[in-house]
Design a protein around this motif. Structure first.
Motif, PDB file in Angstrom:
ATOM      1  N   LYS A 171       0.971  -1.431  -0.049  1.00 47.82           N
ATOM      2  CA  LYS A 171      -0.144   0.100  -0.040  1.00 47.82           C
ATOM      3  C   LYS A 171       0.666   1.352  -0.063  1.00 47.82           C
ATOM      4  O   LYS A 171       0.366   2.125  -0.686  1.00 47.82           O
ATOM      5  N   GLU A 172       1.908   1.186   0.895  1.00 46.78           N
ATOM      6  CA  GLU A 172       2.908   2.496   0.892  1.00 46.78           C
ATOM      7  C   GLU A 172       3.588   2.666  -0.527  1.00 46.78           C
ATOM      8  O   GLU A 172       3.214   3.808  -0.943  1.00 46.78           O
ATOM      9  N   ARG A 209       2.597   1.611  -3.401  1.00 47.31           N
ATOM     10  CA  ARG A 209       1.302   1.892  -4.343  1.00 47.31           C
ATOM     11  C   ARG A 209       1.130   3.475  -4.335  1.00 47.31           C
ATOM     12  O   ARG A 209       1.080   3.967  -5.343  1.00 47.31           O
ATOM     13  N   THR A 210       0.805   3.805  -3.086  1.00 55.79           N
ATOM     14  CA  THR A 210       0.465   5.179  -3.112  1.00 55.79           C
ATOM     15  C   THR A 210       1.544   6.224  -3.274  1.00 55.79           C
ATOM     16  O   THR A 210       1.275   7.346  -3.750  1.00 55.79           O
ATOM     17  N   LYS A 211       2.757   5.945  -2.814  1.00 51.80           N
ATOM     18  CA  LYS A 211       3.977   6.617  -3.120  1.00 51.80           C
ATOM     19  C   LYS A 211       4.120   6.924  -4.680  1.00 51.80           C
ATOM     20  O   LYS A 211       4.681   7.852  -5.244  1.00 51.80           O
ATOM     21  N   LYS A 212       3.493   5.893  -5.481  1.00 46.22           N
ATOM     22  CA  LYS A 212       4.083   6.198  -6.864  1.00 46.22           C
ATOM     23  C   LYS A 212       2.415   6.621  -7.465  1.00 46.22           C
ATOM     24  O   LYS A 212       2.693   7.038  -8.858  1.00 46.22           O
ATOM     25  N   GLY A 213       1.568   7.027  -6.681  1.00 46.92           N
ATOM     26  CA  GLY A 213       0.485   7.439  -7.089  1.00 46.92           C
ATOM     27  C   GLY A 213      -0.609   6.754  -7.902  1.00 46.92           C
ATOM     28  O   GLY A 213      -1.275   7.068  -8.709  1.00 46.92           O
ATOM     29  N   THR A 270      -3.483   3.537  -7.968  1.00 45.81           N
ATOM     30  CA  THR A 270      -4.580   3.295  -7.346  1.00 45.81           C
ATOM     31  C   THR A 270      -4.651   1.880  -7.158  1.00 45.81           C
ATOM     32  O   THR A 270      -3.802   1.024  -7.787  1.00 45.81           O
ATOM     33  N   ASP A 291      -4.918   0.603 -10.743  1.00 43.66           N
ATOM     34  CA  ASP A 291      -3.565   0.776 -11.300  1.00 43.66           C
ATOM     35  C   ASP A 291      -2.670  -0.412 -11.257  1.00 43.66           C
ATOM     36  O   ASP A 291      -2.156  -0.894 -12.097  1.00 43.66           O
ATOM     37  N   TRP A 310      -6.449  -5.504  -2.993  1.00 39.11           N
ATOM     38  CA  TRP A 310      -7.094  -4.870  -1.752  1.00 39.11           C
ATOM     39  C   TRP A 310      -6.904  -5.999  -0.725  1.00 39.11           C
ATOM     40  O   TRP A 310      -6.392  -5.890   0.389  1.00 39.11           O
ATOM     41  N   GLU A 320      -3.319  -6.208   0.527  1.00 44.65           N
ATOM     42  CA  GLU A 320      -3.236  -5.112   1.457  1.00 44.65           C
ATOM     43  C   GLU A 320      -3.794  -5.181   2.702  1.00 44.65           C
ATOM     44  O   GLU A 320      -3.128  -4.722   3.775  1.00 44.65           O
TER      45      GLU A 320
END
Length: 108
Positions: free
Chosen positions: A11-12, A14-18, A20, A23, A36, A39
């Motif tokens: 999750k970290e 994935r979100t750091k790379k922007g 979803t 994606d 999901w 995670e």
């Protein structure tokens, strides 16, 4: 493989790379619900192939995702070197030349 580490790291990153959930799912040939679950569910049970695909998309090692490697920087460097090693010789030479140029800028 503990969900606390594995799911949190996916999750970290994935979100750091922007990215979803959609994606990351699309980039790894997975479903949104599968990502999901990785995670959030305990315990996650990815196949070795899926774990490898996720690590490649997130540009880290599988060892980092499962908690065997503790530093993100090391995992990113190892993943880059793996990708670099598979490039044609001419491309690797260009990258080394660029690294020398960038390194000389840092000394100024």
């Amino acid at each position: 493989m503990a969900t606390a580490i594995f799911g949190k790291r996916i999750k970290e990153l994935r979100t750091k790379k922007g990215m979803t959930l959609d994606d990351l799912a699309g980039a790894t040939g997975s479903s949104k619900s599968y990502i999901w679950e990785l995670e959030n569910k305990n315990p996650p049970r990815p196949s070795a192939e899926k774990l490898s695909e996720i690590a490649a998309v997130l540009e880290v090692t599988t060892d980092y995702l499962i908690g065997r490697e503790t530093t993100l920087e090391t995992a990113e460097d190892k993943a880059f070197f793996r990708e670099y090693s598979n490039m044609p010789q001419a491309t690797r030479e260009k990258i080394r030349a660029m690294a020398r140029l960038l390194g000389s800028d840092a000394k100024e």
